[in-house]
Enzyme design. Structure first.
Site, short mmCIF file in Angstrom:
data_model
loop_
_atom_site.label_atom_id
_atom_site.label_comp_id
_atom_site.label_asym_id
_atom_site.label_seq_id
_atom_site.Cartn_x
_atom_site.Cartn_y
_atom_site.Cartn_z
N ASP A 1 29.97 56.17 19.93
CA ASP A 1 29.91 56.99 18.70
C ASP A 1 28.76 56.46 17.85
OD1 ASP A 1 33.53 56.94 18.31
OD2 ASP A 1 32.26 58.22 19.55
N TYR A 2 27.97 57.35 17.29
CA TYR A 2 26.82 56.88 16.53
C TYR A 2 26.61 57.70 15.27
CZ TYR A 2 24.43 60.86 18.68
OH TYR A 2 24.08 62.13 19.09
#
Lengths: 202, 262
Positions: B138-139
């Site tokens: 996740d970014y």
């Protein structure tokens, strides 16, 4: 019909059992020699890694039991790969030696193709093949693997697919059939393939 | 030819019903707001009837409840649907992998634990095979313009640059990457094509991109411009009057190799 699924340490026996339940069948999951030897049909599934699987089978003498079977046997994924002479997954390991074949890493000639080979790919099967009866010409089935079987005896191959070159995806010899893809994960075409195997009198 | 994949994401959390709890289906927005929308197993069956390629079940509040209610969902889903299932959320150990795989999961996705204990990636890969190990990344875009990886559903900063982390997880033995843009999650404004493409071009394992689909065209962008092997979507299939078959037809018309099942 008594159907046995070989119980060992390589994952997804439940998925195969669930697929057979959908076909209104009640298989037995077992590693008992007598149950396996007296079943009408035996399914040998597998998800995981070759050397761990072979060690487990040998420790429990399941390799001897499986080699002694005369009734129809269906290997799936890792279950197909351990039927080769040897596997190069993580080293060099002797396998069950049912097929004159080696298991090697996929090396697609097209560098855009990724390993593991994951997803739905269409297969080409020999016409008249019992395992692929009642299916359209080039059905999509589900693959998830990094290694594949290369047969020295080309007549053992009954289906292949294209993945940067020809990949053998199904083999047959005497009472054994085996598939690289997962029929229990390939929705209705997969269930048809399982039904075809269960109807087979070798 | 290998087809690209459409993967509905079923995000779940626990909900109290009197004295017992069970898993319910939710959708999320930027990983913060959640709305309850139904029953995960029922929805999984609908997706199967619509011939989805795979399903991803994500337990988004795993530490807050007992594992057994998630296992119950997986077991019941595996009894009814015959397509590949990936489960993620709160996995911490090899034993967790073993438990989920034996309950019907085909692949297990790890996120926070991969950041905290990256050795687990290689261990799981050598025991279960790389094809069972999905690392979920996740970014978010930071104020300095860089893209950083966050764990714990966007609450734990990791200091990893997203591209470098993707390269690292492949090096350590991941079989696939599930790449999700926190900023675009649930916003229906399209995927982050730029980051998708950079990650895809930096690794040689399949990448499933996710976060932001609102139109069939967004999927097409993800496949053609982003070059992703698969696109996963949660909100898209939950609220809109879109179903998988219609989306698939539009994707195919755009020239993307995708399974058409009749």
């Amino acid at each position: 019909m008594k159907i046995a699924i070989v119980k060992y340490n390589a994952g997804n026996v439940e998925s195969v059992k669930n697929a057979l339940n959908r076909l209104d069948l009640e298989p037995i999951i077992s590693d008992d020699a007598e149950i396996l030897q007296t079943a009408d049909k035996v399914i040998f599934p597998g998800v995981g890694e070759a050397s761990t699987a072979m060690n487990y089978l040998r420790e429990r003498k399941l390799d001897e039991v499986i080699k002694s079977l005369n009734q129809p046997v269906l290997g799936i994924c890792l279950g197909m790969q351990v039927m080769a002479k040897c596997s190069y997954e993580g080293g060099h390991y002797e396998c069950l030696d049912w097929f004159n074949a080696e298991v090697v890493r996929l090396e697609p000639s097209d560098l855009n193709l990724r390993v593991p080979h994951v997803g739905w790919n269409n297969i080409n099967y020999s016409s008249g093949s019992i395992l692929f009866a009642n299916l359209p010409a080039s059905p999509d089935v589900y693959f998830v693997h990094s290694y594949h079987m290369q047969c020295s005896d080309s007549q053992d191959e009954i289906a292949n697919c294209e993945y940067g070159g020809n990949v053998t995806v199904a083999v047959q010899k005497r009472n054994i059939m085996a598939v690289q893809f997962h029929p229990e994960k390939s929705q209705d075409y997969g269930l048809t393939i399982l039904e075809n195997f269960l109807r087979w009198q070798s | 030819m290998l087809k690209r994949r459409l993967i509905p994401k079923l995000q779940m959390k626990s909900s109290q019903f009197g004295s017992s709890s069970k898993m319910v289906l939710v959708t999320t927005r930027e990983y913060q707001k959640t709305i309850e929308i139904g029953n995960p197993v029922s929805q999984a069956k609908i997706y199967e009837a619509q011939a989805a390629d795979e399903l991803i079940f994500l337990d988004i509040d795993a530490p807050a409840h007992q594992r057994n209610i998630t296992l119950d969902v997986i077991k019941r889903a595996a009894e009814e649907i015959f397509m590949p299932i990936t489960i993620g959320g709160g996995i911490r150990s090899i034993e967790d992998f073993r438990l989920l795989l034996s309950h019907g999961a085909d692949k297990v996705s790890i996120n926070t634990i991969a950041i905290e204990n990256p050795d687990l990636i290689g261990q799981a890969s050598s025991i279960f095979g790389a094809q069972c190990v999905v690392v979920s990344i996740d970014y978010k875009k930071e104020s300095d313009g860089t893209y950083r990886v966050w764990g714990q559903s966007g609450k734990l900063y990791s200091n990893w640059d997203v591209i470098n982390w993707a390269i690292e997880v492949e090096r350590r033995g991941a079989g696939e990457i599930l790449l999700t843009s926190i900023d675009r999650d649930g916003m229906r404004q399209g995927l982050d094509i730029n980051i998708t493409k950079q990650v895809v071009q930096s690794v040689s394992i399949p990448v499933i991109t996710s976060g932001g689909c609102g139109l069939a065209a967004h999927f097409v962008e993800g496949f053609i411009d982003g070059q992703a092997s698969a696109v996963a979507a949660g909100t898209y299939f939950s609220f809109k009057d879109e179903n998988i078959m219609q989306t698939r037809a539009q994707i195919k018309n755009a020239g993307v190799p995708i399974r058409i099942h009749t």
